[in-house]
Design an enzyme around this catalytic site. Structure first.
Site, PDB file in Angstrom:
ATOM      1  N   GLY A  47       0.864  -1.173   0.000  1.00 47.86           N
ATOM      2  CA  GLY A  47       0.000   0.000   0.000  1.00 47.86           C
ATOM      3  C   GLY A  47       0.906   1.230   0.000  1.00 47.86           C
ATOM      4  N   ASP A 103      -1.485   4.663  -6.245  1.00 48.47           N
ATOM      5  CA  ASP A 103      -0.047   4.525  -5.992  1.00 48.47           C
ATOM      6  C   ASP A 103       0.729   5.710  -6.518  1.00 48.47           C
ATOM      7  OD1 ASP A 103      -1.124   1.641  -5.859  1.00 48.47           O
ATOM      8  OD2 ASP A 103       0.829   1.637  -4.872  1.00 48.47           O
TER       9      ASP A 103
HETATM   10  O1  MRU Z   1       0.680  -4.004  -4.538  1.00 46.90           O
HETATM   11  P1  MRU Z   1       0.061  -3.242  -3.413  1.00 46.90           P
HETATM   12  O2  MRU Z   1      -0.763  -4.086  -2.507  1.00 46.90           O
HETATM   13  O3  MRU Z   1       1.078  -2.417  -2.664  1.00 46.90           O
HETATM   14  O4  MRU Z   1      -0.923  -2.219  -4.125  1.00 46.90           O
HETATM   15  C1  MRU Z   1      -1.660  -1.353  -3.325  1.00 46.90           C
HETATM   16  C2  MRU Z   1      -2.632  -0.543  -4.067  1.00 46.90           C
HETATM   17  O5  MRU Z   1      -2.722  -0.592  -5.269  1.00 46.90           O
HETATM   18  C3  MRU Z   1      -3.447   0.410  -3.255  1.00 46.90           C
HETATM   19  O6  MRU Z   1      -4.707   0.586  -3.832  1.00 46.90           O
HETATM   20  C4  MRU Z   1      -2.731   1.766  -3.215  1.00 46.90           C
HETATM   21  O7  MRU Z   1      -1.415   1.626  -2.782  1.00 46.90           O
HETATM   22  C5  MRU Z   1      -3.442   2.729  -2.359  1.00 46.90           C
HETATM   23  S1  MRU Z   1      -3.106   2.434  -0.665  1.00 46.90           S
HETATM   24  C6  MRU Z   1      -3.862   3.565   0.299  1.00 46.90           C
END
Ligand code: MRU
Length: 350
Positions: free
Chosen positions: A49, A240
């Site tokens: 995240g 992200d």
């Molecule tokens: O691969 P991840 O689990 O790190 O991806 C996370 C996401 O895509 C979330 O939607 C994004 O980081 C927003 S977190 C508040």
């Protein structure tokens, strides 16, 4: 939000984090005592995240200062530079990682100018803990700013996990949900399971169930059917990296959800802190998209899903064009099109 668990924090000279790979089956905390361990935890998705990755990297830098055997500010500065390089190589898409490292490096530049290495360590830890604390406050502020988009009784679809687990606490997309619930709105969440790592099924469902916020998990291919039947009122997702023109990189599968929402006339909102907005990236085509290893696609819980030898693809994020985004909820309010102007103006309030 329940105080019974936390995503990550500094504790007794170590970085302690909930191991998200093991949820929902086990609530296990990792105690990390080296930068390398923090980098591996980010790469392996023990912590994930965008805002949480930034917080982990900041705490990792505090750990690097502690690990360093430096006797002078110059030596400490060199050790911190190599720690920052290692952490920067973990995951390319979430800009919060680079934002947090930038903050820590500016403190390093300042505090390493003298030779009081112990004082420098203290200042780096204070900055990292401050960044983590601010993340929670920022999520609360953006959650509160987003309450206006959630009507009473709303059925809110979300993708991946943009909750307390993806931040230092409260969450972004789920922060909007939490703030709406705190404001007395009845809200039901539909969580896309989010193949292949299942952040929606495992993590969003886990943290909402812990808070007793109604949540129903659907597989990713069910969203269109439910939208067509009028069973979704609103989509809220995290991000992200948001480019200067409002294009949004988020977990793979977000873009098709945005297209479906547009087709069905359902508002599609993105909730993200300013640290996720990258004004140096002109548009989505410039956002680096992480390609992860094939094992997360070919296997589920150790079981092969795909005949051996058949190639797979694994882009971990996609880009939703700004034209599909109804608004971007931030700690400074909701930005709407034209994003090239409104996003930039968020950074110069007043
Ligand atoms: O691969 P991840 O689990 O790190 O991806 C996370 C996401 O895509 C979330 O939607 C994004 O980081 C927003 S977190 C508040």
């Amino acid at each position: 939000m329940s105080d019974a668990w936390f995503t990550l924090r500094w504790q007794d000279g170590a970085v302690v984090m909930l191991d998200q790979r093991r949820l929902p089956a086990e609530e296990t905390y990792l105690t990390l005592t080296s930068v390398e361990e923090v980098a591996c935890a980010i790469e392996d998705l023990a912590v994930r995240g965008a805002p949480a990755i930034g917080c982990a990297a900041a705490l990792g830098m505090a750990l690097a200062a502690r690990e360093s055997r430096a006797h002078s500010g110059t030596e400490l500065h060199a050790d911190l530079a190599s720690a920052a390089e290692r952490l920067a190589r973990t995951r390319p898409t979430a800009v919060n990682l680079f934002w947090a490292l930038g903050r820590m490096r500016s403190v390093a530049d300042r505090v390493c100018s003298g030779d009081d290495v112990e004082a420098a360590r203290g200042e780096l830890l204070a900055e990292a803990e401050n960044l983590v604390e601010q993340d929670v406050a920022v999520c609360r502020a953006l959650g509160d700013a987003g309450v206006e988009i959630v009507c009473d009784g709303a059925r809110v679809l979300t993708h991946c996990n943009a909750g307390a687990l993806a931040t230092a606490g409260w969450g972004t997309a789920l922060g909007v949900v939490r703030s709406a619930v705190a404001a007395g709105r009845r809200v039901e969440v539909l969580a896309d399971e989010t193949r292949p790592f299942l952040q929606g099924a495992r993590l969003t469902a886990w943290e909402l169930a812990r808070d007793r916020i109604p949540v129903t998990v659907i597989t990713d291919n069910m969203a269109g059917h439910l939208m067509a039947r009028g069973e979704v009122d609103l989509v809220v997702v995290g991000a992200d990296r948001i480019a200067a023109n409002g294009d949004v990189a988020n977990k793979i599968g977000t873009y098709p959800v945005a297209l479906l929402a547009r087709e069905h006339g359902i508002p599609f909102y993105v909730a993200a802190p300013l640290s996720t907005i990258d004004l140096d990236t002109a548009d989505g085509s410039e956002i680096p998209i992480e390609e992860r290893g094939s094992a997360e696609v070919t296997h589920l819980a150790g079981q092969a899903l795909i005949p051996e030898g058949v190639p797979v693809r694994h882009p971990a994020f996609d880009v939703t064009p700004a034209r599909l985004v109804s608004g971007i909820v931030t700690e400074r309010g909701i930005a709407r099109a034209p994003y090239a102007e409104t996003l930039r103006s968020l950074f110069t309030p007043g």
